[in-house]
Every structure is written in C-alpha cells, then in structure tokens.
Design an enzyme around this catalytic site. Structure first.
Site, short mmCIF file in Angstrom:
data_model
loop_
_atom_site.label_atom_id
_atom_site.label_comp_id
_atom_site.label_asym_id
_atom_site.label_seq_id
_atom_site.Cartn_x
_atom_site.Cartn_y
_atom_site.Cartn_z
N GLY A 28 1.02 -1.24 -0.05
CA GLY A 28 0.38 0.29 0.17
C GLY A 28 0.67 1.15 -0.12
N ASN A 29 0.16 2.40 -0.15
CA ASN A 29 1.06 3.61 0.57
C ASN A 29 0.22 4.74 1.40
OD1 ASN A 29 -0.69 5.67 -1.37
ND2 ASN A 29 -0.46 4.41 -2.37
N ARG A 30 0.92 6.22 2.24
CA ARG A 30 0.69 6.67 2.86
C ARG A 30 -0.40 7.79 2.25
NH1 ARG A 30 6.06 7.93 5.77
NH2 ARG A 30 4.87 9.43 6.64
#
Ligand code: CTP
Length: 218
Positions: A28-30
């Site tokens: 995923g990412n932030r």
C-alpha cells in the site's frame, strides 16, 4: 441544485490502493484520501453530481457525494470506468503502480533458513491515462503528481505523457504537505502555464482547484 458546478458530473478518485499479497498482507502507500475527499465535498457543495471512488481510507462520506469503495488498483480502474461518462475527472488517488504478479491463496510462511523473499510485481493499468484517452473522454481531466523533487518538470512531463488537461503537483516526504497532512501546497500546471495554490488547508485548496476547473469549463 444551485452553484457554479450545477449540471456537471464530476468523478473523483481518492486514497491509496491496497494490492494483496496473501490473505493477511498487502502493498500500500501512505495516502490518507483527504485531498480527494475535500475535492469531492467541494464539488458537491458547488452543485455537481459527484461520484467519489475511494480506496481504503478512514474518512466519512462528504454530504451529497455518491461514494464507491474499492480496494485494489484493478477495482479502482473498473469503478472509475463504470462512472463515465462525466464532465470532469479528478485523479487524486495514489494508485499503486505495481501489484503482486500472483495472489497467494494461503498465508506465505517462512521456513528455517529463509534469508529473504523476492516478491514479483507487475504494472497496474494507468487509470488517469485510460480516462484521458477514453472514447467518451471527460471535458476536463485533472491528474495529481506526488513528487519528492523536480516538481514542475515532472508535472510538465505528466501533462504531456498522460494527455491530461491539468496536473496538480504536491511535494511528499516533507512535514506539512502531501500525504497524511491537513495542509498542502499545489503547483497547478496546464497549457496556459503554472500557478501555486497555498499553502492552505486541503479544504481551501479543493475550492481553489475547482475555481480553475470551473474557469476552464466556461
Ligand atoms: N494514476 C492512475 N493509475 C495508476 C497510477 C497513477 O490513475 N495506475 C494517476 C494518479 O491518480 C495521479 C497520477 O496518475 O493522478 C499520478 O501519476 P504517476 O505517474 O503515478 O505519478 P507518480 O507516482 O508521481 O509518477 P512516477 O511513478 O513516474 O514517479
């Protein structure tokens, strides 16, 4: 509905995507989704029929917005395409560029002696580019760019490469801007040149960006 965007259909993507590796893990990412949700909220407030395609985020649905929740880049791609035709597309989502080549049905276990794991990733379809080249292309396609450096050069490159009408670039990896922050600065580029919006709250920037969108549609 009154407002300067009344009669328009606006599709906004927001948040990260999660690319599942096995039943318990993902890539995923932030992205928090705050910028995209603020844009959808402002579009609805200004009278647009607003569809928000949201990745996994912990945010309430803005008033008057039709929300479609997705998890992966592939699901987001399908949901955005299903939401067309539209007058405006704003791709604020931080879509994963790569996804695991295969999903492991069972949890990946470590065995004694394993010193590492090689995860094979493959490219995802580019939603923004596909919207921009769609047979029923929205009149205005707006992309986002998250950059750690060379903001304007990278945004200019994106404008041409993805055939979008406007790119809003923001700096990530510094405090008070980009992912997770409540405030941001947007460097907006289109064929007419560039301008800087902010620093300001993402809710304020959403309206400032929609002012530029509305001006382009007049
Ligand atoms: N985007 C998309 N589909 C993807 C990847 C990105 O629609 N599979 C969209 C995002 O919603 C955003 C823009 O493309 O509007 C970001 O472009 P991208 O090239 O992914 O930006 P960066 O990640 O900043 O570029 P790079 O990976 O080249 O650094």
């Amino acid at each position: 509905m009154s407002g300067d965007l009344a009669g328009l259909r606006v599709v906004v993507s927001a948040g990260p995507t999660y690319e599942d590796i096995d039943p318990v893990r993902f890539v995923g990412n932030r992205s928090s989704g705050k910028m995209g949700f603020a844009i959808a909220a402002a579009a609805a407030r200004r009278g647009a029929t607003t569809i928000l395609v949201a990745g996994p985020v912990a945010l309430d649905t803005p008033a008057g917005v039709e929300r479609r929740d997705v998890r992966s880049a592939a699901q987001m791609h399908a949901a955005v395409m299903a939401a067309l035709p539209a007058d405006v597309y704003v791709g604020a989502a931080a879509v994963a560029d790569f996804t695991p080549a295969a999903f492991a049905e069972g949890k990946i276990k470590k065995t004694p002696g394993d010193e590492g794991l090689v995860l094979e990733l493959v490219r995802t379809a580019d939603i923004l580019a596909d919207v921009a080249t769609h047979p029923r292309r929205p009149r205005l396609v707006v992309g986002f760019a998250a950059e750690t450096g060379d903001l304007e050069a990278n945004a200019l490159d994106k404008l041409a490469r993805k055939r979008v009408d406007m790119v809003a670039a923001n700096r990530v990896g510094v405090a008070g801007s980009g992912f997770e922050a409540d405030d941001n600065t947007l460097h907006v580029l289109d064929a007419g040149g560039g301008r800087v919006l902010g620093p300001a709250a993402k809710t304020t920037l959403a309206d400032a960006l929609l002012d530029l969108v509305a001006a382009r549609l007049r």
